[in-house]
Every structure is written in C-alpha cells, then in structure tokens.
Design a protein around this motif. Structure first.
Motif, PDB file in Angstrom:
ATOM      1  N   ALA A 135       2.014   8.803   2.334  1.00 39.41           N
ATOM      2  CA  ALA A 135       1.415   8.151   1.344  1.00 39.41           C
ATOM      3  C   ALA A 135       1.276   9.002  -0.046  1.00 39.41           C
ATOM      4  O   ALA A 135       1.506   8.335  -1.257  1.00 39.41           O
ATOM      5  N   ARG A 136       0.732  10.328  -0.092  1.00 39.33           N
ATOM      6  CA  ARG A 136       0.633  10.821  -1.225  1.00 39.33           C
ATOM      7  C   ARG A 136       1.886  11.310  -2.042  1.00 39.33           C
ATOM      8  O   ARG A 136       2.043  11.356  -3.026  1.00 39.33           O
ATOM      9  N   LEU A 172       5.558   7.449  -7.737  1.00 43.41           N
ATOM     10  CA  LEU A 172       5.109   6.420  -8.629  1.00 43.41           C
ATOM     11  C   LEU A 172       4.564   7.203 -10.135  1.00 43.41           C
ATOM     12  O   LEU A 172       4.996   6.710 -11.068  1.00 43.41           O
ATOM     13  N   SER A 216      -6.263   2.534  -6.922  1.00 43.24           N
ATOM     14  CA  SER A 216      -6.461   4.193  -6.382  1.00 43.24           C
ATOM     15  C   SER A 216      -6.819   4.900  -7.852  1.00 43.24           C
ATOM     16  O   SER A 216      -7.463   5.914  -7.938  1.00 43.24           O
ATOM     17  N   THR A 274       0.810  -1.025   0.097  1.00 43.89           N
ATOM     18  CA  THR A 274       0.076  -0.039  -0.147  1.00 43.89           C
ATOM     19  C   THR A 274       0.961   1.051   0.010  1.00 43.89           C
ATOM     20  O   THR A 274       2.048   1.382   0.588  1.00 43.89           O
ATOM     21  N   TYR A 275       0.302   2.383  -0.209  1.00 45.18           N
ATOM     22  CA  TYR A 275       0.953   3.646  -0.558  1.00 45.18           C
ATOM     23  C   TYR A 275       1.338   4.036   0.988  1.00 45.18           C
ATOM     24  O   TYR A 275       2.548   4.417   1.049  1.00 45.18           O
ATOM     25  N   VAL A 318       1.285  -1.521  -6.359  1.00 44.15           N
ATOM     26  CA  VAL A 318       1.134  -0.603  -5.386  1.00 44.15           C
ATOM     27  C   VAL A 318      -0.532   0.017  -5.467  1.00 44.15           C
ATOM     28  O   VAL A 318      -0.863   0.584  -6.187  1.00 44.15           O
ATOM     29  N   TRP A 364       4.739  -0.186 -10.907  1.00 46.17           N
ATOM     30  CA  TRP A 364       3.816   0.850 -10.041  1.00 46.17           C
ATOM     31  C   TRP A 364       2.584  -0.017  -9.919  1.00 46.17           C
ATOM     32  O   TRP A 364       1.619   0.277  -9.106  1.00 46.17           O
ATOM     33  N   ASN A 368      -4.296   1.007  -2.774  1.00 50.73           N
ATOM     34  CA  ASN A 368      -4.293   1.959  -1.444  1.00 50.73           C
ATOM     35  C   ASN A 368      -4.766   0.721  -0.198  1.00 50.73           C
ATOM     36  O   ASN A 368      -4.933  -0.586  -0.297  1.00 50.73           O
ATOM     37  N   VAL A 387       4.321   8.999  -2.117  1.00 50.13           N
ATOM     38  CA  VAL A 387       4.490   7.803  -2.779  1.00 50.13           C
ATOM     39  C   VAL A 387       3.849   7.673  -3.877  1.00 50.13           C
ATOM     40  O   VAL A 387       4.464   7.619  -5.110  1.00 50.13           O
ATOM     41  N   SER A 388       2.764   8.403  -3.851  1.00 50.28           N
ATOM     42  CA  SER A 388       1.864   8.285  -5.385  1.00 50.28           C
ATOM     43  C   SER A 388       2.375   9.346  -6.248  1.00 50.28           C
ATOM     44  O   SER A 388       2.668   9.065  -7.406  1.00 50.28           O
TER      45      SER A 388
END
Length: 110
Positions: free
Chosen positions: A36-37, A43, A65, A22-23, A57, A54, A59, A39-40
C-alpha cells in the motif's frame, strides 16, 4: 518500470469516474498485498507525469489520507464533483463507491 508499478498504474488509470479504490486494494491486485505504501509513492511520483486520477485513491477506512490541508480539500472537491458523497464523519461509503475491477470484468464477460 517495475512490474508492480506498471500493474498499479494500469489499475489506477482504470478507476472510473465516481468510484474509488484503496491503496491496499490496488497493491493486492498489483501482486503485493503489503504494498500500500508503494502505491502511495507511485501516486506521489507519477500522477502528474502519467495523468493518473490520484484523487480516486483513498485509505481502507474510506478516508482521504493526505494531511496537507490544501491537497486534502482539492481531493475532496474532485471526488464531490464526480458525485461521491461524504458521510457525516468525512468518510466515503466503500460499499457504495468502491470500484472492484473483478466485478466489472465479470459483468463484461457474461
């Protein structure tokens, strides 16, 4: 590259085929449990350049997501091709498919 980014990239590269992370899990293991954002964004900006998996990964609810229909279906296809099964509500069972690097480290050192 910032230390958080370097660590996150290293973790993402190490997610084995047929597993997901997960993120938030990646963020925590990279040193920022609230990242987490970030990490997004990593990616989004570095996946192509660094050939990151990618699609592994998701949520914390076990969901994809991505909202873009085409990208969502591509991620789903990639995960299915690695043997990951989706539940009736289109989620992934994290108890079965979530990768935990700490578990893998413990197994390799026993």
């Amino acid at each position: 590259m910032e230390p958080f980014t370097e660590k996150a990239v290293e973790i993402i590269k190490d997610i084995p085929q047929g597993k997901v992370m997960t993120y938030g899990q990646i963020a925590m293991l990279s040193g920022n449990r609230r990242g987490a954002r970030q990490v997004s964004r990593i990616l989004h900006t570095l996946s192509k350049k660094l050939n990151l998996p990618w699609h592994r990964v998701i949520n914390s609810k076990g969901e994809i997501s991505i909202k873009d229909y085409e990208s969502l279906n591509l991620q789903r296809l990639f995960l299915k091709s690695e043997g990951i099964k989706f539940n009736k509500n289109n989620t992934i069972d994290l108890n079965e498919y979530q990768f935990c690097p700490c578990n893998s480290f413990e197994k390799n050192n026993n």
